[in-house]
Scaffold this active site. Structure first.
Site, PDB file in Angstrom:
ATOM      1  N   ARG A 175      50.194  43.688  44.393  1.00 19.21           N
ATOM      2  CA  ARG A 175      49.491  44.785  43.719  1.00 19.21           C
ATOM      3  C   ARG A 175      48.319  45.228  44.590  1.00 19.21           C
ATOM      4  NH1 ARG A 175      47.147  44.893  37.535  1.00 19.21           N
ATOM      5  NH2 ARG A 175      46.073  42.983  38.192  1.00 19.21           N
ATOM      6  N   ASP A 461      40.001  39.467  34.112  1.00 15.25           N
ATOM      7  CA  ASP A 461      39.916  40.202  35.369  1.00 15.25           C
ATOM      8  C   ASP A 461      39.103  41.462  35.134  1.00 15.25           C
ATOM      9  OD1 ASP A 461      41.612  42.044  34.171  1.00 15.25           O
ATOM     10  OD2 ASP A 461      43.360  41.512  35.369  1.00 15.25           O
TER      11      ASP A 461
END
Length: 548
Positions: A175, A461
């Site tokens: 990612r 996150d």
């Protein structure tokens, strides 16, 4: 801008900023040829990226003005055309029933590949603070992993980590950073413009690993974050086409899974798959970023768009059910994988009761996803891999996926996706305190270079911090009254933040507190939560601290 360091005479269009620290083995990543490849990507695609960011801002202004969002009339023919499908999944991505996510530090790389999950989301985005060390050494770790030469010894514990020699390793899906983030340590030699972080992360991984992955029967696979429109997906597709042609990699080798984690992308799922159809692998339902995007776009649209505490907004909420069911329906109609959301729980080594309750919630969540037609789902910890696998094994059996479940029963309208006001819950004092506490703790760790942070038994996150500060901003500007009768004001938020900072200092002790970035994190949270001008992403001002 800092003066650039010298580069080789044929090093291409890019220079490394002299403020970037020298790193062990960085010459294996920042080769002359790799920098030349990144320079080509930058010169060719950054102007389009810049134009799309302008378009994002214009679209958000229109949504704020009208409080409306709908499916695009100009792409109705794509949605109505039953004939097109995405390319068939390669063998390595045929079965995706459990995916583990995490940053690309050396220990996580080994543990994720050994975890028993089918896929590892190797994250340079929300689970990674973009320090120069994390950017460059993360790429080095992936190079070593694909060479199967990676190992790691924890200096504190002496414990060693290595790839299991006879085990089937998880398939890495990288990612890159979102289109909005720049990499300031790599700049254009002529005009000094920074390279988009997305192109750095994609380009370095593709350049160093694509051929080796093909030889191993796999390929360069990616998760695309923060996508807001099919035009942004079109840009990614053009990047893939160019990169494959430039390095002589067969067309269609790249596969991309798009995170539908913005409210605007939810209205363009089919168009996004269409733009990427020769390179698409699937779509993913990302809970926290999706809620963050909804708040960001409709933050001033009225009380019907005010969300309660983030933990009260579950995937069973009607507007979240509409989003996930539409995603499954869209993916399976077009032959793509539908991947479910994150189980973020971190098991406790000391509290069996905490684990029991959390495992029950994780199992119920994964059972629901499997029954709804998802082909796989995410976990944040290796101990959750067996639980998620059991849920999907029970539905899939020996089948790799359930794309044959077309979910033709699903009918979702624009109103269904935006029915935030259907929730019964309301904002609470506990929710405000939690938003402040999580925001300060996450930002403090991020400023120290840690992007995946265990906070209150959850792996958090950047998406978590985004929704925390966005809810505070919205509650203040909407004049929300909490369950205890208190009105959310800037003054109240400052009081809660000051009390938390005082508690942290008392808990850690003066020396440990001073060695961290606590005051800086406190100040930054209040800035992005209370400033009149809402920051598009908190990582933009936070990045100033990393590179300033």
């Amino acid at each position: 801008m800092s003066a650039p360091v010298p580069t080789p005479p044929h090093g291409g269009a890019l220079v490394v900023d002299e403020a970037a620290p020298a790193l062990p083995r960085q010459e294996e990543v920042l080769t002359e040829e790799a920098l030349a490849f990144l320079g080509e990507l930058h010169r060719r695609f950054t102007p389009r990226r810049d134009a799309l960011l302008v378009r994002r801002a214009e679209r958000r202004a229109e949504i704020a003005r009208t409080a409306r969002l709908d499916f695009l009339p100009e792409t109705a023919s794509i949605r109505a055309d039953d004939s097109w499908r995405v390319a068939p999944a390669p063998p390595a991505l045929e079965d995706r029933r459990v995916e583990i996510t995490g940053p690309t530090d050396r220990r996580m790389t080994v543990n994720a590949l050994n975890s028993g999950a089918r896929v590892w989301l190797a994250d340079f985005e929300d689970a990674s603070s973009p320090t120069w060390e994390n950017v460059v050494l993360g790429q080095l770790n992936l190079i070593d992993a694909h060479r199967r030469t990676i190992d790691f010894t924890d200096e504190r514990t002496g414990k060693s980590y290595a790839l299991r020699p006879d085990a089937e390793l998880a398939t890495a899906v990288v990612r890159p950073r979102g289109w909005h983030l720049d990499e300031r340590r790599l700049r254009d030699r002529e005009d000094g413009s920074p390279v988009p972080g997305a192109l750095v992360d994609f380009g370095l991984y593709f350049f160093h690993n694509a051929r080796r992955l093909l030889e191993a029967g796999r390929g360069p696979y990616f998760y695309l974050p923060k996508t807001e429109s099919h035009l942004e997906a079109r840009l990614w597709n053009d990047v893939f086409v160019f990169a494959q042609e430039r390095l002589g990699i067969p067309h269609g080798t790249v596969r991309a899974t798009v995170l539908i984690e913005t409210i605007t992308a939810a209205f363009e799922m089919e168009e996004i798959l269409y733009e990427l159809r020769e390179h698409a692998s699937g779509l993913n339902a990302g809970r926290w970023d999706y809620l963050f995007s909804l708040i960001k776009n409709f933050r001033t649209a009225g009380p019907e768009f005010v969300l309660p505490d983030r933990n009260a907004v579950t995937m069973t909420a009607p507007f979240m059910r509409a989003y996930t069911e539409l995603l499954v329906r869209t993916c399976h109609r077009r032959g793509a994988h539908a991947i479910g959301g994150m189980a973020a729980f971190i098991p406790s080594r000391r509290d069996a009761e905490v684990n029991r309750v959390a495992f029950e919630k994780v199992r119920a969540d994964k059972d629901r996803e499997a029954r709804d037609g998802f082909d796989g789902s995410w976990v944040a910890h290796p101990d959750l891999v067996p639980i998620a696998r059991e849920s999907f094994d029970a539905v899939l059996g020996d089948r790799p996926h359930q794309k044959d479940r077309l979910r033709e029963d699903v009918r979702v309208t624009a109103g269904d996706l935006l029915a935030v006001g259907s929730l019964d819950a309301r904002p609470t004092r506990a929710g405000l305190v939690n938003a402040v506490r999580v925001g300060i703790r996450y930002i403090e760790a991020w400023l120290r270079g840690q992007g995946a942070v265990a906070i209150f038994h959850l792996m958090e996150d950047a998406a978590t911090a985004e929704i925390s500060r966005s809810q505070i901003w919205q509650w203040v500007h909407a004049g929300v009254v909490l369950d205890d009768g208190a009105k959310v004001t800037a003054e109240l938020v400052r009081e809660v933040a000051a009390a938390d900072l005082k508690a942290v200092r008392a808990d850690l002790g003066a020396d440990v507190f001073a060695a961290g970035a606590w005051q800086e994190a406190h100040d930054l949270l209040l800035r992005v939560a209370l400033d009149e001008d809402y920051a598009e992403f908190l990582t933009l001002p936070a990045y100033e601290h990393l590179t300033g």
